[in-house]
Design a protein around this motif. Sequence first.
Motif, mmCIF file in Angstrom:
data_model
loop_
_atom_site.group_PDB
_atom_site.id
_atom_site.type_symbol
_atom_site.label_atom_id
_atom_site.label_comp_id
_atom_site.label_asym_id
_atom_site.label_seq_id
_atom_site.Cartn_x
_atom_site.Cartn_y
_atom_site.Cartn_z
ATOM 1 N N SER A 182 104.905 18.745 69.885
ATOM 2 C CA SER A 182 106.142 18.249 69.544
ATOM 3 C C SER A 182 106.438 18.747 67.951
ATOM 4 O O SER A 182 107.603 18.720 67.625
ATOM 5 N N SER A 183 105.562 18.701 67.220
ATOM 6 C CA SER A 183 105.861 19.175 65.566
ATOM 7 C C SER A 183 105.358 20.521 65.247
ATOM 8 O O SER A 183 106.164 21.078 64.003
ATOM 9 N N GLY A 184 104.683 21.327 66.050
ATOM 10 C CA GLY A 184 104.482 22.686 65.818
ATOM 11 C C GLY A 184 103.090 22.772 64.895
ATOM 12 O O GLY A 184 102.760 23.742 64.319
ATOM 13 N N LYS A 185 102.421 21.620 64.780
ATOM 14 C CA LYS A 185 101.436 21.544 63.596
ATOM 15 C C LYS A 185 100.267 22.185 64.227
ATOM 16 O O LYS A 185 99.783 21.936 65.358
ATOM 17 N N LYS A 186 99.466 22.979 63.210
ATOM 18 C CA LYS A 186 98.383 23.766 63.916
ATOM 19 C C LYS A 186 97.142 22.889 63.762
ATOM 20 O O LYS A 186 96.780 22.195 62.700
ATOM 21 N N LEU A 187 96.436 22.394 64.710
ATOM 22 C CA LEU A 187 95.273 21.504 65.067
ATOM 23 C C LEU A 187 93.799 22.417 64.578
ATOM 24 O O LEU A 187 93.284 21.427 64.121
ATOM 25 N N GLN A 188 93.690 23.281 65.360
ATOM 26 C CA GLN A 188 92.611 23.964 65.293
ATOM 27 C C GLN A 188 92.767 25.538 65.163
ATOM 28 O O GLN A 188 93.646 26.042 65.807
ATOM 29 N N ASP A 189 91.633 26.322 64.437
ATOM 30 C CA ASP A 189 91.904 27.840 64.384
ATOM 31 C C ASP A 189 90.473 28.317 64.525
ATOM 32 O O ASP A 189 89.539 28.214 63.674
ATOM 33 N N ALA A 221 88.263 41.992 74.794
ATOM 34 C CA ALA A 221 88.160 43.300 74.974
ATOM 35 C C ALA A 221 86.838 43.657 74.547
ATOM 36 O O ALA A 221 86.299 44.776 74.834
ATOM 37 N N ASP A 222 85.794 42.922 74.134
ATOM 38 C CA ASP A 222 84.341 43.288 73.657
ATOM 39 C C ASP A 222 83.739 43.007 74.918
ATOM 40 O O ASP A 222 82.227 43.072 74.818
ATOM 41 N N LYS A 223 84.139 42.806 76.027
ATOM 42 C CA LYS A 223 83.534 42.869 77.395
ATOM 43 C C LYS A 223 82.676 41.775 77.902
ATOM 44 O O LYS A 223 81.561 41.615 78.574
ATOM 45 N N THR A 224 83.051 40.570 76.739
ATOM 46 C CA THR A 224 82.398 39.428 77.150
ATOM 47 C C THR A 224 83.037 38.175 77.440
ATOM 48 O O THR A 224 84.558 38.434 77.146
ATOM 49 N N ALA A 225 82.806 36.990 78.131
ATOM 50 C CA ALA A 225 83.545 35.862 78.218
ATOM 51 C C ALA A 225 82.790 34.876 77.365
ATOM 52 O O ALA A 225 81.522 34.761 77.360
ATOM 53 N N LYS A 226 83.416 33.680 76.993
ATOM 54 C CA LYS A 226 82.894 32.832 76.452
ATOM 55 C C LYS A 226 83.308 31.425 76.951
ATOM 56 O O LYS A 226 84.738 31.303 77.000
ATOM 57 N N VAL A 227 82.560 30.295 77.006
ATOM 58 C CA VAL A 227 83.064 28.959 77.175
ATOM 59 C C VAL A 227 82.773 27.970 75.921
ATOM 60 O O VAL A 227 81.980 28.161 75.375
ATOM 61 N N TRP A 228 83.850 27.387 75.730
ATOM 62 C CA TRP A 228 84.030 26.575 74.380
ATOM 63 C C TRP A 228 84.322 24.910 74.697
ATOM 64 O O TRP A 228 84.810 24.709 75.835
ATOM 65 N N SER A 229 83.532 24.164 74.112
ATOM 66 C CA SER A 229 83.736 22.647 74.075
ATOM 67 C C SER A 229 84.962 22.120 73.269
ATOM 68 O O SER A 229 85.401 22.739 72.314
ATOM 69 N N CYS A 230 85.858 21.361 73.875
ATOM 70 C CA CYS A 230 87.091 20.952 73.413
ATOM 71 C C CYS A 230 86.977 19.958 72.574
ATOM 72 O O CYS A 230 87.984 19.329 71.865
#
Length: 1220
Positions: A1040-1047, A1072-1081
């Motif tokens: 709604s505001s366009g504010k950045k919450l995480q980087d 492109a570094d040939k890996t995939a990662k899974v992150w916690s939200c």
Amino acid sequence: MEERARSCLLRSRATLEQDIKASYLMDHMISDGVLTGVEEERVLSKPTRREQAAALLEVLLWKDNRAYISFYNALIRESYGDLASLLHNDLPQLSPEGEKSYSNGISPTVQAILSEGGVPQRPVVFVNRPALLNKVREKLYKLQNAVGWVTVFGMAGSGKSVLAAESVKDHTLIKECFPDGIHWLSVGQCERADLLVRLQSLCFRLEQSQVSEAPLRPPSSLEEAKERLRFLMLRRFPRALLILDDVWDSYTLRAFDIQCRVLLTTRNRSLTDSVSGQRFSVPVESGLDEEKALEILALYVNGKLHNLPEQARSIVKECKGSPLVVSLIGALLREFPERWGYYLRQLQKKQFQRIRKSSSYDYEALDQAMDASLQVLKKEHRELYKDLSVLEKDVKVPAKVLSVLWGKELEDVEDVLQEFVNKSLLFRDCNQRPYLYYLHDLQLDFLTEQNRSQLAELHSKVIRQYQQAYSKGLPTSVDVECLYWYRFLPHHMARAGLSKELYSLMFSLDWVKNKAQIMGSAHLINDYVEYGAILDQENSEVRLQFQEFLSLNGHQLEQRPFPDVVQLALSQPHSSEVYKQALLQAKERANRGQLYLDWVNKSNQESLSRLVLHPHQNSVYYACFSRDGSKIASCGASKTLRVFKSTSGEKLQEILAHDDEVLCCAFSPDDRHIATCSSDRKVKVWNVEKGTLLRVFEDEHEEQINHCQFTNTNRRVLLATCSNDKITNTKLWNLNKPTSQNTMFGHMEPVNHCCFSPDDTYLATSSNDGTLKLFEVQSANEWKSIDINSFFPDNDDETGVMVKCSTWSADGARIFCAAKNTVFMFDVETQDMMLEIRTSRLSTVQYCQACPNSQLLALALSHYTVELWDFEANKRMAECSGHLSWVPCVQFSPKGSLLLSSSDDQTIRLWETERVHTSSAVALKRDFDVVFNQDDITVVAADSKNRLQVLEVPSGNILATLLGHTKTVHHCLFTEDGQTLITSSEDTTVRVWRWRTGECLVLKGHKEPVRKFHLVGFSSSSPALLSWSFDGTAKVWELSSGKKLQDLECHHGAVLSADISLDGQVFSTASADKTAKVWSCTSWEMVFLLKGHKACVRSCRFSWDGKRLATGDDNGEIRLWNMLNGSLLKICSRESKDSMDSFHGGWVTDLHFSPDNKVLVSTGGYIKWWSVERGEALQTFYTTGANLKRIHVSPDFKSFVTIDNIGILYILKQVEGGQL
């Protein structure tokens, strides 16, 4: 016998007894003198085949070393190669004298080489012809250090084939001249498709010896087969001899003009005039002399020459030296030794009158001998022999086919065939198992004449017997018998006049599927051409629909694994019979749970070609516009030149121009003259208006002339020609002089094409030596040379690169050239490569031409299409489909508004350039979004000017156009209510639009292009947005505001994709570094690091239940991961790489799970559906274009929407009836 040899026989006894047929082996052992007639009778007195084999081995164990070797050789001759290999290591050594005395000097080594290469065995009774034999061998020795041709020519039945086979049965000759082997091919009279089948089988046989490699798909066209054979002979078998038996015409022979060593038999002495390389010939004009013919008779009756009765000389005289006739009479006398006078009277009767006499052969003696041979057969066997009238010349059939035809047990059929062979009424090829049987051409002529009035009925019998044997459906195995039916069933139906049966066979999708899988699409297309007249009486439209389906999908049908033909056919227009049959089958299979997709929005597009012309009765090799664009000239295999109006196709001139195929034609700058060049090595110049011949240049080129072109301007008119000559292959001619003005020296291999620069300063030449050369026209000196070979560094295991042709840009500053499946663009001044256009690996570029007034480049491709490319943007703009065979030439009109393509399907098509390449006013890009709202579908896509177009489907109405992004738009997405639209772009921003009003919020922060984003529902009140970029980061924004919450700093390489689990607990990134990662939200920490991909990981997607993650990479590989512990569950698509050297036709760009998590859909070069449980492909949908970026899936997983790289929109619906 040596102890180790005897031990080997005892060890192998059980295996040998189970497999061998003793009667076949004993024939050879008796002629070697190691077995007596009494011993043979003792063996044959046993009741079963197995007991006979045991008895033969018992006899053998008491014999000497020569018997062991004779038995080993007999196994090889009778194609028991697997059993011979059991005995090979224990072969006893014979003294040189023993080797020579053994089987007329043919050692086991030589026998094995000849058997492997398919060289026929000696006839039952063989007479040496040493003078002729030595002549042939003397010529073959001349091929020891150089490629070339040895021709053995003579009338039919003069023994040419036996002589050719005998000439290579020499250990020293093979060792010194042909250490890479001898390869025999029976050619005969054959049409284009039959010639392709013969080439395919030869390539297959040669490739069989390359054990380590995966089997290649069969070549799908003559040009490809010739190229494959050229590679095999040059690289794998450079010092092998190819024997071509019974060649009839120069067209066939040119398919083998591949710079190798060839021995050929023919009735036409001058055939090799049409090919390149040194040539030698041996005439076999007179057949057998009297003494040799008497020797054959003596061998048949087991007597001595001086004991023959007085009638023998008269019989030989009546046989007129024909080995075939002498053998037939000899076989009769062996059975009835008292009938010399009777058979002489039979030969003298002259009662047979041939309807069609041949000038090269006296048929009367053969007819009498054949008749006499048939009279001694049982009545039942005479009837069976009559059935052989339906066979085609030069076609060998297995006993199984005759078992179907005669309705008898296989063993009974083999016994009957053995009797025919013994009487010289039939020949047997023992080089492979099962054995193949065939008639000599002259015997077939005799049968055809005898039974001319019954031929239709005999062909009908074949069909009746076939239908009885295969009442439950088409044959499905891939053995020789099955191949026979797929190859000749339509032929028998046509000859029987069974047109209804022929319609139902050839208008059946099942027949198309089975035959394409077994024999390839080229042979199938040829059937529709060959039987077109009969099929058209029933329905010409349906015939064209099947033919068009095959021509447009022929390249897909060559893929391995073989594609689903029903799915391919569902892409045909709704009105097509092919589509209707496919839909019925798809519905039926859907009931059994199989998955099929129907392309519901395909329009029944009229073909985009403006005009289709059928100027010739054969392949059209070349066609060109006149300089003012008002006329078109064409030439081809029919030896004629035609000129017609480019507006209407009205014929203006037809000239029989040459004695052989006309390969090229060209208008002079003022359009008053046309030049033609031909395989007959002549260049001719004609007056266009009158059709009269003005000049012939015929003495300077010694090989076929491939191309000719006039200068572009009237300043100084010259004609350039190029040929297959080794050194003097490129010449310039002044029409006022009788000889050439200049020769360009530089290429040492054939030159395929030549063309003048726009200002006529330079001439570009393209050659088989892998170079493109530019010559100065004024001085004829070489100016520049570009080595195209160097752009194919991994070409070690293939032939040298052939440069097909070249074309200049309108300003002359750039030059294009075609080689293999690639077109290169070079800067003329610096020779730098500026552009590389690579087409499908399954195709080759036959020709290319640059448009005279735009940045378009036209490519003619071997898979029957023409492609238009924008060479400034390096983008394929259009594909012109419609031809039903190879397209060897494509040309723009002088103003560039028209494009013509000529094809082997005997047509020339004219296309409107503008209409073809802008089939919709604004080409949609592949980044788009779709809203499914009950029956309404709304699509948003960016156009070529980065404007966002919101469209209503299927009406095509534009609901809104949004301006704002300054660079390419990468991704667009509607919110759930369909009111808000979010887009990301190359300009590093994300924009949030109220698309109905045009209001916009801009999210800035990424440093590099933002490929994509996802909506994140953290709480219903404040939806957020996850975006990722080439800068390796992922960012979370408040919508709604366009504010950045995480980087987040996620990867060392660009982040190419991300996804959020349905419960919002985790998200994944692929890089492109040939890996995939899974992150916690919640903690924003990494949960799993997923390694294993060998290329950029381009896409990732969670299953709906969050238990699995699918990732796809740039090799086309898809991996499924367990989200409980991060372990690998499955790797999809491991079967085989495809034409794009990928498992998926390119990068895996998008993935979606079905709501029940059982099926996964993926996009790459095409669309695939997978079983999640098994990791196996369920279905593939091939789009017209390639490189799909994403696919939209309806909530019920029944509708799929995508756009290909040409801009075609696909709405696919699952065919109802099946459950996923």
